[in-house]
Scaffold this active site. Structure first.
Site, PDB file in Angstrom:
ATOM      1  CE  LYS A  25      -2.083  -1.119   3.868  1.00 32.82           C
ATOM      2  NZ  LYS A  25      -1.378  -2.383   4.145  1.00 32.82           N
TER       3      LYS A  25
ATOM      4  NE  ARG B  98       6.025  -0.487  10.051  1.00 31.84           N
ATOM      5  CZ  ARG B  98       4.921  -0.392   9.323  1.00 31.84           C
ATOM      6  NH1 ARG B  98       4.939   0.281   8.191  1.00 31.84           N
ATOM      7  NH2 ARG B  98       3.802  -0.966   9.703  1.00 31.84           N
TER       8      ARG B  98
ATOM      9  NE  ARG C  19       1.696  -4.901  11.106  1.00 23.53           N
ATOM     10  CZ  ARG C  19       2.775  -4.728  10.348  1.00 23.53           C
ATOM     11  NH1 ARG C  19       3.944  -5.208  10.736  1.00 23.53           N
ATOM     12  NH2 ARG C  19       2.695  -4.070   9.229  1.00 23.53           N
TER      13      ARG C  19
ATOM     14  NE  ARG D 280       7.664  -2.620   6.468  1.00 24.15           N
ATOM     15  CZ  ARG D 280       6.333  -2.465   6.531  1.00 24.15           C
ATOM     16  NH1 ARG D 280       5.706  -1.805   5.587  1.00 24.15           N
ATOM     17  NH2 ARG D 280       5.667  -2.980   7.527  1.00 24.15           N
TER      18      ARG D 280
END
Ligand code: AP5
Length: 215
Positions: free
Chosen positions: A8, A153, A164, A122
Site C-alpha cells: 500500500k 520497523r 497484524r 522490510r
C-alpha cells in the site's frame, strides 16, 4: 486497501505522485506522532507494538484534521484507512460534511507467505523515510537514496506480523464486502510481481473507474 505488507505504501507513493495529491497514511501519521513523543504517539505505541488497531475515535480525529489541511484541497489518497466498518462509516460522514466522496477503492491481493517475506525483510530509512527490502539492499545498513541509517520497523517482528495479519482478517477484511456492495464499488488488484507491473495494473484500474490518471 490490503493486508500488512501488500504494498500500500510503495504503490500509494506512486499513485499520489501521478495525481499530484497527498497520500494520507494513518500508519505514517501515527509513527510521526510517536517520533515526536506526543500524547497521541504515546497512546498509539502500545496498540501498534502489539499489532492491534488504534481505537476508531483516535483515527477519525487525525483523519478529520488531515482533511482540513490545505494540501488536501485537490483530493487525497488514503493508505491503510479505513480499517474497520466504524471507520468507513465515520469517513463517509466526514466526506459528506465537506460535500466530497470517494472515486475509487482499490484492494491489493497478496498471499500470506509473500506478505511475511516482504515484512520480515522490510527496511526503512530513519532519515528520509525511504522503504526498501533486504532483497534489494541485502544486509546493507545505509539507505540507497540518502545514505541514512536503515532499520526494521518495531512491528515487523514475526510474532507481531502474525497478529497484524489476524487483525486484518477479523476487522478489516469485512470492509471489502462493505465497499464491493456500496456505491463506490471495489476493484481488487493482483499485488504480486514486480513493483512497476503492479503500478501499471493500478493505473489501468483507476482509468477504468474513470478517475483519469492519464489526464
Ligand atoms: P500501517 O503502517 O498502515 O501498516 P500496515 O497496514 O500493516 O501496512 P504496512 O505498512 O506494513 O505495509 P504496506 O502494505 O504499506 O507495504 P509496503 O509498501 O511497506 O499501520 C501500522 C499500525 O498502525 C497498525 O498495525 C495499527 O496499529 C496502526 N494503524 C494504522 N492505521 C490504522 C487505522 N486506520 N486504524 C487503526 N489502527 C491503525 O511494502 C512492504 C515491503 O514489501 C517493503 O519492504 C517493500 O519494499 C516490499 N515490497 C512492496 N512491493 C513489493 C513487490 N511488488 N515485490 C516485492 N517486494 C515488495
Amino acid at each position: 486497501m490490503g493486508p500488512p505488507g501488500a504494498g500500500k505504501g510503495t504503490q500509494g507513493e506512486l499513485i499520489a505522485e501521478r495525481f499530484g495529491i497527498p497520500r494520507l497514511s494513518t500508519g505514517d501519521m501515527l509513527r510521526e506522532a510517536r517520533k515526536g513523543g506526543t500524547h497521541l504517539g504515546r497512546e498509539a505505541r502500545r496498540y501498534m507494538d502489539a499489532g492491534e488497531l488504534v481505537p476508531d475515535d483516535v483515527i477519525l480525529g487525525i483523519v478529520d484534521e488531515a482533511l482540513g489541511a490545505p494540501q488536501a484541497g485537490r483530493g487525497f489518497l488514503f493508505d491503510g484507512f479505513p480499517r474497520t466498518i466504524a471507520q468507513a462509516d465515520g469517513l463517509a460522514a466526514l466526506l459528506g460534511e465537506r460535500d466530497e466522496g470517494l472515486d475509487a477503492v482499490l484492494a491489493l491481493e497478496v498471499p500470506d507467505d509473500e506478505l511475511i517475506a516482504r515484512l520480515s525483510g522490510r527496511r526503512v530509512c530513519e532519515r528520509c523515510g525511504h522503504v526498501t527490502h533486504t532483497r534489494v539492499v541485502g544486509e546493507a545498513a545505509e539507505c540507497p537514496v540518502c545514505g541514512g541509517q536503515l532499520s526494521q520497523r518495531s512491528d515487523d517482528r514475526e510474532e507481531t506480523v502474525r497478529r497484524r495479519l489476524g487483525v486484518y482478517r477479523e476487522q478489516t477484511a469485512p470492509l471489502l464486502e462493505y465497499y464491493a456492495e456500496g456505491e463506490t464499488g471495489l476493484t481488487a488488484v493482483d499485488g504480486t510481481g514486480d513493483i512497476e507491473l503492479i503500478t501499471g495494473r493500478l493505473f489501468r484500474a483507476l482509468d477504468e473507474v474513470g478517475t483519469g490518471t492519464s489526464a
